[in-house]
Enzyme design. Structure first.
Site, PDB file in Angstrom:
ATOM      1  N   HIS A 152      20.716 -61.459  27.937  1.00 26.39           N
ATOM      2  CA  HIS A 152      19.882 -60.859  26.897  1.00 26.39           C
ATOM      3  C   HIS A 152      20.825 -60.224  25.872  1.00 26.39           C
ATOM      4  O   HIS A 152      21.932 -59.808  26.230  1.00 26.39           O
ATOM      5  CB  HIS A 152      19.028 -59.776  27.584  1.00 26.39           C
ATOM      6  CG  HIS A 152      17.980 -59.157  26.725  1.00 26.39           C
ATOM      7  ND1 HIS A 152      18.256 -58.180  25.790  1.00 26.39           N
ATOM      8  CD2 HIS A 152      16.633 -59.328  26.684  1.00 26.39           C
ATOM      9  CE1 HIS A 152      17.121 -57.779  25.220  1.00 26.39           C
ATOM     10  NE2 HIS A 152      16.124 -58.467  25.740  1.00 26.39           N
ATOM     11  N   CYS A 193      15.282 -62.808  22.815  1.00 22.72           N
ATOM     12  CA  CYS A 193      16.531 -62.018  22.719  1.00 22.72           C
ATOM     13  C   CYS A 193      17.651 -62.669  23.513  1.00 22.72           C
ATOM     14  O   CYS A 193      18.438 -61.969  24.173  1.00 22.72           O
ATOM     15  CB  CYS A 193      16.323 -60.580  23.185  1.00 22.72           C
ATOM     16  SG  CYS A 193      15.164 -59.667  22.202  1.00 22.72           S
ATOM     17  N   ASP A 197      22.897 -56.141  34.934  1.00 20.33           N
ATOM     18  CA  ASP A 197      21.697 -55.849  34.151  1.00 20.33           C
ATOM     19  C   ASP A 197      20.506 -56.227  35.040  1.00 20.33           C
ATOM     20  O   ASP A 197      20.181 -57.400  35.202  1.00 20.33           O
ATOM     21  CB  ASP A 197      21.743 -56.678  32.871  1.00 20.33           C
ATOM     22  CG  ASP A 197      20.421 -56.659  32.118  1.00 20.33           C
ATOM     23  OD1 ASP A 197      19.440 -56.075  32.620  1.00 20.33           O
ATOM     24  OD2 ASP A 197      20.364 -57.252  31.018  1.00 20.33           O
ATOM     25  N   GLN A 208      15.284 -57.377  34.886  1.00 22.59           N
ATOM     26  CA  GLN A 208      14.263 -58.320  35.365  1.00 22.59           C
ATOM     27  C   GLN A 208      14.267 -58.464  36.890  1.00 22.59           C
ATOM     28  O   GLN A 208      13.535 -59.287  37.431  1.00 22.59           O
ATOM     29  CB  GLN A 208      14.475 -59.706  34.726  1.00 22.59           C
ATOM     30  CG  GLN A 208      14.344 -59.709  33.219  1.00 22.59           C
ATOM     31  CD  GLN A 208      12.972 -59.222  32.740  1.00 22.59           C
ATOM     32  OE1 GLN A 208      12.002 -59.162  33.510  1.00 22.59           O
ATOM     33  NE2 GLN A 208      12.886 -58.854  31.477  1.00 22.59           N
ATOM     34  N   LYS A 233       9.264 -51.932  32.420  1.00 25.03           N
ATOM     35  CA  LYS A 233       9.077 -53.267  33.000  1.00 25.03           C
ATOM     36  C   LYS A 233       8.661 -53.180  34.464  1.00 25.03           C
ATOM     37  O   LYS A 233       8.443 -54.184  35.120  1.00 25.03           O
ATOM     38  CB  LYS A 233      10.369 -54.079  32.890  1.00 25.03           C
ATOM     39  CG  LYS A 233      10.780 -54.383  31.446  1.00 25.03           C
ATOM     40  CD  LYS A 233      12.027 -55.231  31.430  1.00 25.03           C
ATOM     41  CE  LYS A 233      12.667 -55.321  30.062  1.00 25.03           C
ATOM     42  NZ  LYS A 233      11.904 -56.092  29.082  1.00 25.03           N
TER      43      LYS A 233
HETATM   44  N1  PLP Z   1      18.130 -57.174  29.844  1.00 20.37           N
HETATM   45  C1  PLP Z   1      17.196 -58.067  30.164  1.00 20.37           C
HETATM   46  C2  PLP Z   1      17.523 -59.158  31.138  1.00 20.37           C
HETATM   47  C3  PLP Z   1      15.923 -57.974  29.604  1.00 20.37           C
HETATM   48  O1  PLP Z   1      14.993 -58.869  29.920  1.00 20.37           O
HETATM   49  C4  PLP Z   1      15.652 -56.918  28.713  1.00 20.37           C
HETATM   50  C5  PLP Z   1      14.327 -56.808  28.067  1.00 20.37           C
HETATM   51  O2  PLP Z   1      13.566 -57.729  28.000  1.00 20.37           O
HETATM   52  C6  PLP Z   1      16.663 -56.010  28.419  1.00 20.37           C
HETATM   53  C7  PLP Z   1      17.885 -56.171  29.006  1.00 20.37           C
HETATM   54  C8  PLP Z   1      16.434 -54.877  27.497  1.00 20.37           C
HETATM   55  O3  PLP Z   1      15.564 -53.943  28.052  1.00 20.37           O
HETATM   56  P1  PLP Z   1      15.056 -52.695  27.235  1.00 20.37           P
HETATM   57  O4  PLP Z   1      14.526 -53.235  25.943  1.00 20.37           O
HETATM   58  O5  PLP Z   1      13.995 -52.096  28.094  1.00 20.37           O
HETATM   59  O6  PLP Z   1      16.214 -51.794  27.024  1.00 20.37           O
END
Ligand code: PLP
Length: 405
Positions: free
Chosen positions: A121, A363, A199, A202, A225
């Site tokens: 992402h 993203c 990260d 998900q 999430k």
């Molecule tokens: N990393 C992953 C794999 C994501 O799917 C997302 C959001 O969709 C993020 C990071 C970013 O999360 P946040 O916008 O809650 O900071």
């Protein structure tokens, strides 16, 4: 077994109608719906316990502090961190990664190398690019394997040099649903003495996470999430790393003593929590964890796995539908394309049939480039989704396909 009908009663939003049809919410990867108990906890906090945390001698301030800190203790146990000192509250995954890149990254030198993956992402790419602009580090990328679903682990092994200082990869891809072999990724990195950030945005809502078993150096995720409030996230870090890192932001709460010539820092975890935190959201996150734990993380995972299998079977039978992301270990995320139809058009028509999916690059533009596409339609599932909703999705796709393709 999961009693979905009982669970759904906690989510009044799922009863809403759009265009005369009951909402089928399949955009859980972007954000989950919020159960009533979490909203009740937010409202109770605002109405009855609102006083700034960590500052007051007043009983009400201590009460607010206790409610916030209860969540920290709960998270510590939930992810099996060693102590509350390792659990830092942030605004979300994005802020957690920025904090590590900026603060842990402070020690990196020009020419030092970090390893990311092609399925990240943007939240796990851009903070490292900002660091690159500041420090002159080099970003290396683990490519997708030839299956276009998993990471090429052979290449990963070969990316290490004596200049490698960090690995940062996602546990679960928000586009492909791939569950990466993070334990192996971490152990390979550690064999080179290299720390790893995972990260977990998900992963955390869908499976039990044990940061010590994984041996992750950093693990980040977002409350919104995982059935919790927006604007709250967690940065887990091993104490030895957090202690060696400079503060990410300065301000109130994160200091021990301030004088104009010199300031000393508060102890962990407060060193990384400058300013008034979203103590309302943080305390309400506790109710979201209770919600998941009452169902059981293993039951959530089983239910979603069953939906994934069922939906995949039905969707691959739809003519000219192509699923992107066919890893064996997969979370309940299905990205697809319908013939030559633009994902946006597919998403818009599904919306008119009451189905909320996400369309676009999610993203993850470098991943889109690797797949040779501009975007996908993405249906993603949570514990409150049903087989009946999968049927509605599949029938609706069949209905819109002739218009689009
Ligand atoms: N990393 C992953 C794999 C994501 O799917 C997302 C959001 O969709 C993020 C990071 C970013 O999360 P946040 O916008 O809650 O900071």
């Amino acid at each position: 077994m999961v009693d979905v009908e009982k669970i759904r009663k906690e989510f009044p939003g799922l009863e809403r109608e759009f265009y005369g049809r009951r909402l089928v919410y399949l955009d859980n990867t972007a954000t989950s719906q919020t159960p009533r108990r979490v909203v009740d906890a937010i409202s109770d906090m605002y109405l009855n316990h609102k006083a700034n945390v960590h500052r007051g001698v007043s009983t009400i301030s201590q009460e607010a502090t206790e409610l916030q800190e209860e969540t920290r203790r709960k998270i510590t146990a939930w992810i099996n961190a060693s102590s509350i000192e390792e659990v830092i509250f942030t605004r979300g995954t994005t802020e957690g990664i920025n904090a590590v890149a900026s603060s842990f990254g402070e020690r990196f030198k020009e020419g030092d190398e970090i390893i990311l993956s092609e399925m990240e992402h943007h939240a796990n790419i851009v903070p490292w690019q900002l660091l690159r602009a500041r420090k002159g580090i080099v970003i290396k990328v683990i490519p997708l394997a030839s299956d276009k679903s998993t990471l090429d682990m052979e290449t990963y092994r070969r990316l290490f040099t004596e200049r490698t200082v960090m690995v940062s990869v996602c546990h679960v891809s928000n586009v492909l649903g791939t569950i990466n072999p993070v334990e192996e990724i971490i152990s390979i990195a550690h064999s080179h003495g290299v720390p790893v950030l995972i990260d977990g945005a998900q992963a955390v809502p869908h499976m039990r996470i044990d940061v010590r078993k994984l041996d992750a150096d950093f693990y980040v995720f977002s409350s919104h999430k995982m059935y919790g409030p927006c604007g709250v996230g967690i940065l887990y870090g091993k104490k030895e790393h957090l202690e060696s890192m400079p503060p990410y932001q300065g301000g109130g709460e994160m200091i021990e003593k301030v004088t104009f010539p010199h300031t000393t820092w508060a102890s962990l975890p407060f060193k990384f929590e400058a300013g008034t935190p979203d103590f309302v959201g943080i305390s309400a996150l506790s109710a979201a964890i209770d919600f998941m734990e009452e169902i059981g993380m293993e039951n959530i995972a089983d239910h979603e796995e069953e939906l994934l299998q069922y939906a995949t079977e039905k969707l691959i039978a739809v003519p000219r539908l192509r699923i992107l992301g066919e890893a064996r270990h997969k979370s309940a995320v299905i990205s697809f394309l319908l013939g030559n139809a633009h994902p946006y058009d597919t998403g818009m028509l599904l919306d008119k049939l009451g189905i909320a999916v996400r369309t676009g690059h999610h993203c993850a533009q470098p991943l889109m480039s690797a797949l040779g596409i501009e975007g996908t339609v993405r249906a993603s599932f949570a514990v409150y989704n049903t087989r009946e909703e999968v049927d509605i999705l599949v029938n609706s796709i069949k209905r819109v396909a002739p218009i689009l393709d």
